[in-house]
Design an enzyme around this catalytic site. Structure first.
Site, PDB file in Angstrom:
ATOM      1  N   ARG A 186     -21.135  -0.510 -15.427  1.00 20.85           N
ATOM      2  CA  ARG A 186     -21.814  -1.655 -14.829  1.00 20.85           C
ATOM      3  C   ARG A 186     -23.072  -1.952 -15.639  1.00 20.85           C
ATOM      4  NH1 ARG A 186     -20.413   1.942 -10.674  1.00 20.85           N
ATOM      5  NH2 ARG A 186     -18.908   1.108  -9.145  1.00 20.85           N
ATOM      6  N   LYS A 207     -23.161   3.654  -8.231  1.00 22.01           N
ATOM      7  CA  LYS A 207     -23.572   3.311  -6.873  1.00 22.01           C
ATOM      8  C   LYS A 207     -23.748   4.586  -6.051  1.00 22.01           C
ATOM      9  CE  LYS A 207     -21.440  -1.282  -6.728  1.00 22.01           C
ATOM     10  NZ  LYS A 207     -20.460  -2.160  -6.038  1.00 22.01           N
ATOM     11  N   HIS A 242     -20.220  -8.329 -16.537  1.00 14.85           N
ATOM     12  CA  HIS A 242     -19.135  -7.800 -15.711  1.00 14.85           C
ATOM     13  C   HIS A 242     -17.770  -8.116 -16.310  1.00 14.85           C
ATOM     14  CE1 HIS A 242     -18.793  -5.489 -12.110  1.00 14.85           C
ATOM     15  NE2 HIS A 242     -17.860  -6.259 -11.593  1.00 14.85           N
ATOM     16  N   ARG A 279     -16.644  -5.298 -18.341  1.00 13.31           N
ATOM     17  CA  ARG A 279     -16.108  -4.222 -17.486  1.00 13.31           C
ATOM     18  C   ARG A 279     -14.675  -4.536 -17.063  1.00 13.31           C
ATOM     19  NH1 ARG A 279     -17.626  -0.025 -13.867  1.00 13.31           N
ATOM     20  NH2 ARG A 279     -16.995  -0.312 -11.690  1.00 13.31           N
ATOM     21  N   HIS A 296     -14.990   3.926  -9.082  1.00 14.76           N
ATOM     22  CA  HIS A 296     -14.609   3.323  -7.808  1.00 14.76           C
ATOM     23  C   HIS A 296     -14.321   4.421  -6.789  1.00 14.76           C
ATOM     24  CE1 HIS A 296     -13.110  -0.632  -9.845  1.00 14.76           C
ATOM     25  NE2 HIS A 296     -14.402  -0.652  -9.594  1.00 14.76           N
ATOM     26  N   TYR A 356      -7.198  -4.937 -10.505  1.00 18.39           N
ATOM     27  CA  TYR A 356      -6.931  -5.236 -11.903  1.00 18.39           C
ATOM     28  C   TYR A 356      -5.450  -5.342 -12.196  1.00 18.39           C
ATOM     29  CZ  TYR A 356     -11.842  -4.173 -12.454  1.00 18.39           C
ATOM     30  OH  TYR A 356     -13.198  -4.185 -12.325  1.00 18.39           O
TER      31      TYR A 356
END
Length: 305
Positions: free
Chosen positions: A156, A180, A251, A254, A277, A286
């Site tokens: 990210r 995150k 992004h 990514r 994730h 994706y």
């Protein structure tokens, strides 16, 4: 010359009672009723073509296949979203009437997830972008290292700007990043990214660092850490120089990383780990891009497509 009318949906799918429910209990307008009827009748036709005798036979996989058909037919995301709403209303009615015991529409994806996926660069476009920095420019090695690292790792933009010197393990071809929830993960980086980073760290970064870098890897012209806006501006300049007309944000790099891995046959769980994730369902988005790519290639190259 009149067209042949389409056969009425099978009575076993209870469309008429469903429409009566919408008309008399929910008070929907005739125009809205027509839309709901059209959406459900088309799904029923599709389900019947797959050998489903009634709504209780329809599975989540059937509905997903149906929505992909709508996408292939060129329906706008807003139209597909309306279809999803119609199907959910239909199956909720059937459950309320004890006509089915389960709702296959509960776990189908909404087009919102499709719309959120930005453009993905092709491999050729990505390579062209990375080769864009003019090596005569004083910050070219920084820009090339940044682009190589972003594409090699799929991080990210916040992870890229926060990357510390101590987090680079170039001899082991890994970098540690904090995603995150401050969760640390290791991301592999390839030889081209390692080479570009090595040159930048040797030739450019020492000249930029004026004691206010906070140990960050990527610095701006004033010696401070690059910000997310700074990364976006640098990227935008190179996208324009490369002649790429797609709207490219950090992004997108990514997304391109993930899509190209999946197109190359990478394991979904491995890609999930690299992207950081928590839920593999996020990574599965994706596969929609990958499927679109496959459909495009089939239509472009198959003699009978």
């Amino acid at each position: 010359m009149s067209s042949t009318p389409k056969p009425a949906p099978p009575l076993s799918f209870s469309i008429e009672p469903y429409l009566d429910h919408l008309r008399f209990e929910r008070g929907l307008s005739e125009k809205t009723l027509e839309s709901y009827e059209h959406d459900v009748a088309r799904m029923v036709e599709f389900a019947a073509s797959r050998g489903r005798a009634g709504p209780g036979d329809v599975s989540t996989q059937d509905l997903r296949a149906y929505l992909l058909l709508l996408k292939d037919l060129g329906l706008a995301p807003s139209s597909i979203a309306r279809n999803v709403s119609s199907l959910r209303t239909y199956f909720r009615f059937l459950i309320g009437e004890n006509l089915v015991v389960g709702d296959p529409s509960e776990r189908i994806d909404t087009p919102k997830a499709w719309k959120k996926l930005p453009d993905v660069l092709t491999v050729a476009e990505m390579e062209k972008l990375i080769e864009t920095p003019d090596l005569n420019h004083p910050l070219a090695f920084r820009d090339k290292a940044m682009l190589e690292f972003a594409y090699a790792s799929g991080v990210r933009v916040s992870e890229l700007t926060d990357l510390r010197l101590r987090s680079l393990h170039l001899d082991d071809a890994f970098a540690s990043v904090f995603g995150k929830g401050a969760k640390e993960r290791l991301v592999p980086i390839g030889r081209r990214a390692i080479g570009a980073l090595s040159i930048y760290l040797r030739e450019t970064r020492p000249r930029l660092d004026r004691g206010k870098s906070e140990g960050r890897v990527f610095l701006n012209a004033r010696g401070g850490p690059l910000t997310r806006m700074g990364v976006w501006k640098i990227l935008r300049g190179h996208v324009e120089a490369a002649g790429i007309e797609k709207r490219v944000s950090p992004h997108v790099l990514r997304h391109s990383f993930a899509t190209h891995l999946l197109e190359g046959g990478a394991d979904l769980v491995a890609v999930q780990e690299m992207l950081g994730h928590a839920d593999i369902g996020t990574t599965q988005r994706y596969t929609h891009v990958d499927r679109s790519y496959l459909h495009q290639e089939h239509r472009s190259h198959h003699p009978r497509a």
